[in-house]
Design a protein around this motif. Structure first.
Motif, short mmCIF file in Angstrom:
data_model
loop_
_atom_site.label_atom_id
_atom_site.label_comp_id
_atom_site.label_asym_id
_atom_site.label_seq_id
_atom_site.Cartn_x
_atom_site.Cartn_y
_atom_site.Cartn_z
N GLY A 94 1.01 -1.16 0.12
CA GLY A 94 -0.02 -0.08 -0.26
C GLY A 94 0.82 1.32 0.01
O GLY A 94 0.26 2.42 0.59
N GLU A 95 2.04 1.15 -0.58
CA GLU A 95 2.93 2.30 -0.55
C GLU A 95 3.18 2.69 -2.04
O GLU A 95 2.50 2.25 -2.93
N SER A 96 4.21 3.59 -2.39
CA SER A 96 4.50 4.14 -3.46
C SER A 96 6.09 3.67 -3.95
O SER A 96 6.76 3.61 -2.92
N PHE A 97 6.57 3.65 -5.14
CA PHE A 97 7.46 3.12 -5.62
C PHE A 97 8.17 4.58 -6.27
O PHE A 97 7.60 4.97 -7.24
N ASP A 98 9.58 4.82 -5.79
CA ASP A 98 10.08 6.09 -6.41
C ASP A 98 11.13 5.68 -7.49
O ASP A 98 12.34 4.86 -6.95
N GLU A 99 10.96 5.89 -8.80
CA GLU A 99 11.71 5.29 -9.84
C GLU A 99 13.04 6.35 -9.74
O GLU A 99 13.93 5.83 -10.48
N GLN A 100 13.26 7.33 -9.00
CA GLN A 100 14.51 7.98 -9.07
C GLN A 100 15.49 7.46 -8.10
O GLN A 100 16.76 7.26 -8.26
N THR A 101 15.00 6.93 -6.91
CA THR A 101 15.98 6.51 -5.95
C THR A 101 15.52 4.97 -5.85
O THR A 101 16.67 4.44 -5.01
N LEU A 102 14.66 4.35 -6.47
CA LEU A 102 14.34 2.94 -6.61
C LEU A 102 13.99 2.37 -5.23
O LEU A 102 14.32 1.00 -4.73
N VAL A 103 13.30 3.36 -4.41
CA VAL A 103 12.78 2.97 -3.15
C VAL A 103 11.56 2.94 -2.77
O VAL A 103 10.93 3.70 -3.43
N VAL A 104 10.97 1.77 -1.97
CA VAL A 104 9.35 2.02 -1.61
C VAL A 104 9.38 2.67 -0.43
O VAL A 104 10.15 2.57 0.64
N SER A 105 8.39 3.73 -0.42
CA SER A 105 7.92 4.39 0.71
C SER A 105 7.49 3.65 1.85
O SER A 105 7.14 2.44 1.72
#
Length: 294
Positions: A94-105
């Protein structure tokens, strides 16, 4: 993904990754399976590349295929045995994926999941229980468990199968009986019609052989009655016709032989002779009536 029945099931701890060859955040390069990094591409320390299946987390199902190797050191001691792509992991948590940092919130990088293998891949790797990265002799048997019944095809019990077979046999028998009744009724109607036709043909043949029909029979009867009443004289009629001329002749001769000077009154008074009984027109008529009544 394969839609076949699961062939292996278990529970493991999973983490996430995103190796697209960018070198960002520990990226170690493109996936080992040759497929570009994408959503649904998971990594296993031991299963054959190309293996297909799905995971279940909090009731939600997510399809995957094994396209890379990992995790590495975290898999030692059978701790973390599955890497999930960052985008699927974000959806699952239920989180978001940051394609810049490749990290899941959210800061949570681990999750307990159930896995279901539906088809083993034909790439490099080992089927069955997973083992830590580069430790093939250390099988993680605790990561394999029986497949839950709800994920297996529902097999019918012998009683249900017998009940279905009985219902099918009963339906077939009823269908056969209905067909037989219809054929019997049609056969009976055909036989009855055939008998009526034969009877009618027989009557026509008999009438044809004798030359007598209902119409000719009526005419013959009528003609016979007429002949009996008018055309053919009866015996009494013939006798009457024969006697009348004789009587007339006798009267004629008796009249012509009367003595001169005799008169009707004298003859009437004497009551003798043929003229006394039948003199005059009325006397002759009376005599003829008596003869007819005989």
């Amino acid at each position: 993904m394969s839609n076949e029945t699961p062939i292996q099931h278990g529970e493991v701890t999973a983490t996430y990754f995103w190796d697209d060859g960018s070198g960002i955040n520990g990226d170690t390069g493109a996936p080992a399976g040759g497929e570009p990094m994408q959503k649904g591409l998971f990594s296993s320390p031991s299963w054959p590349l190309g293996t297909e299946g799905y995971i279940v987390h909090e009731g939600e199902q997510y399809d995957f295929f094994i396209g890379d190797r990992g995790p590495g050191v975290p898999s030692h001691d059978c701790d973390v045995l599955l890497d999930i792509d960052g985008k699927t992991f974000a959806d699952m948590m239920g989180e978001s994926f940051d394609e810049q940092t490749l990290v899941v919130s959210g800061g949570n990088g681990h999750a307990e999941v159930e896995y279901y293998i539906t088809e083993w891949g034909d790439g490099h790797g080992t089927e069955g229980a997973p083992h830590p990265f580069q430790q093939p002799g250390n099988k993680c048997e605790n990561a394999v468990s029986p497949i839950p019944e709800e994920h297996l095809p529902q097999e019918e019990s012998e009683e249900e199968e017998e009940a279905e077979e009985t219902e099918e046999e009963t339906a077939e028998e009823e269908s056969t009986e209905d067909s037989g009744d219809e054929n019997s009724e049609e056969s009976g109607d055909a036989e009855e019609q055939e008998q009526q036709d034969e009877a009618s043909a027989t009557d026509d043949q008999e009438d044809s052989d004798t030359g007598v029909t209902a119409e000719t029979a009526a005419n013959d009867l009528s003609g016979f009655g007429l002949m009996g009443a008018e055309g053919t004289p009866s015996a009494a009629g013939l006798l009457t016709l024969a006697i009348i001329p004789a009587i007339l002749i006798a009267l004629f001769f008796a009249w012509t032989r009367r003595p001169a000077g005799a008169h009707a009154g004298a003859d009437d008074d004497s009551g003798k002779g043929l003229m006394a009984a039948g003199t005059g027109r009325h006397g002759i008529s009376s005599l003829i009536d008596r003869l007819r009544r005989r």
